[in-house]
Design a protein around this motif. Sequence first.
Motif: not given
Length: 647
Positions: A566-569, A577-580, A618-623
């Motif tokens: 998985d890649w997550e931008f 950023f990219l996380v692998v 991977w998942e990116f989120f904001t709160s």
Amino acid sequence: MEGQHNLVPSLWLLALQWCLLLLPLTESVTVVPWKPCTDLHPVDLLSRVLPHNGEALAGVRMVQEGEFSIVATLKVPQTRVKKNEYLFAVVKEDVDQLLLGLRFSKNKVHLIYRGSMGRERLSFKRIRLADNHWHSMVLAISGHHATLTLDCGIPLELVHKQPFPSDLSTDGSRFHIGSRRKWKGLFSGLLRQLVLLPGSDATSRVCPSSKPSLVELSVPTILSNLPVKSHMNDVLLPPYETEVRVTVGSKPACTGAEQGQLWFDTLKKGLFLCDGAHWHSMLQDKDRLDYVDDYQDLYTTSETQDIELFQIPSVGMFAAMAHRATKPGSAIYRWTHGHFQLYQNISTFKAQAWKQFTIGRKMFLAVSNSVGPADGKQELSVIYRWSNKRLKFLRYQTLETHSARDWEAFHINNEAFLAVANHRTDNGNHNINSVVYKWNPGTKTFEVNQTISTSGAYDWEFFTVGPYHFLAVANAFDGISTQTDSSIYIWLGGAFQLFQTIRTFGATDWEMFQIGNRVFLAVANGHMLCERGPSLYTINSTIYELDMTTKMFLKFQDIVTYSAVDWEFFSLGDEHFLVVANSYDGSSYSLNSVIYRWQGYEGFVPVHRLPTIGCSDWEFFTSAEGSYLMYSSAKAPLSKVFKLRIH
């Protein structure tokens, strides 16, 4: 720049991934302990020729580790070519000994250097430079191997008996640009670029290019301001810089008249650039990723293949987890008071992925259920619908799938579609059809709209560029090898048509992202498996960029990964950023997954390493509490949330 003058630059730095010991004029050479080179940058030799206030160095000691490359852009008249002309030379002054030089003749290019056995020469034949046209040349050296690429064409390769010397002492030497310290061999043409790049082959940084004869790695400012006439299109290329005026005070208008002008906001202490319509921040206090905190351990009932994050208006943020075990099924968590808490369990069977989507005001959640060849059960993937009355997801529609790995939901012209990645049939056939479903507003169900032949499909990625819609499939296995073509389709005439194929290696994921007006597509390569030979898990995953000239995705950057799945931008402020998800290196599932930061000219560079176990997503989120990264594990009943600390 005319090359007939014997100019000696003041050289502040020099590197062929060479660590440098800069020597004062009055001191002798001293050998110092070797230290790893860090933060090396390209050295623009040509700019050193231009006037400045530096002092020339008496000498340097160079230690080579790995490869280096030389990039030159030049134009040589047909009538002025001599037998041999030097682009540059490193000469030991007291004995007039050539240590390193790059020269060319009518049809050859020579790299000359002082080796352990005396003077050595690498010669590339049938290279025609003296034709009164601009040419860009990349010469890359690595050990015994040397390659030369002219105008981003097919590279020529030489293998030399003796490797390039690992220790080249240049005590008492000087650089001569356009000469060999003699009248004989003076360069007679025009030189626009001469760059020495440490530690890598510069070819991938400048090629492919829409102007292959005028590629740019580092052109001196005084030369980049001058327009260059290209024989390819016979037009003047615009200068890279223009007259800039800085306005100070309150926010001024930003129109076509102010395009390219700067405004300094004295209150926010920020510098802004006008693009003709809006002011864009250039220098201002911004959110920057500082470090990553281990924030929450989410213990699950099973290993997890995938996470889907989504918002339900007036209810909150949720995370749907695709669990491997059938009991109690997969779980949906709700973000409450800064942490995820269990909200609902849904019956699934070896769930692989979730996908949330909306049609009108209705919210749906699709799960791909996977059945192995020995299970002997019909495979049904399920679509659930959110009930505003019961505040939970309820079973809505089932669709027959084949070891489905992924769902992708999208809209085209106000019509809703759902694509499933079918991985294999019960009898182990990987070369099967994946299906694109279309929402029928009359029956309020999804119906088959198109079938697409795939090979062990793992992932679909839908994206839009301008008026065009694309759908990319990650093909992982064709029944014999993981070295297979993954395909990108374009929407034409009411269906997806093949647009481009890209060779991948056990591809498991596509991630599309944009930085400015540049469009990128990153593939996660899982492993390399052929009919014969061992499996390789430490391989390159690749980032491609959409080239508007060729209308194709071209390789931009290779990154070493470990069975990436998985890649997550994501972006923080103006940083990207990219996380692998690194899952396996051939012996262990306990690996570091890596966050890479966009560095522009340098591409993506690693900035943080996070310990993971069999990382699957991977998942990116904001709160309201901040920004976070969340990962799932396919090898342990544990998912983790990391908090991104910014400053």
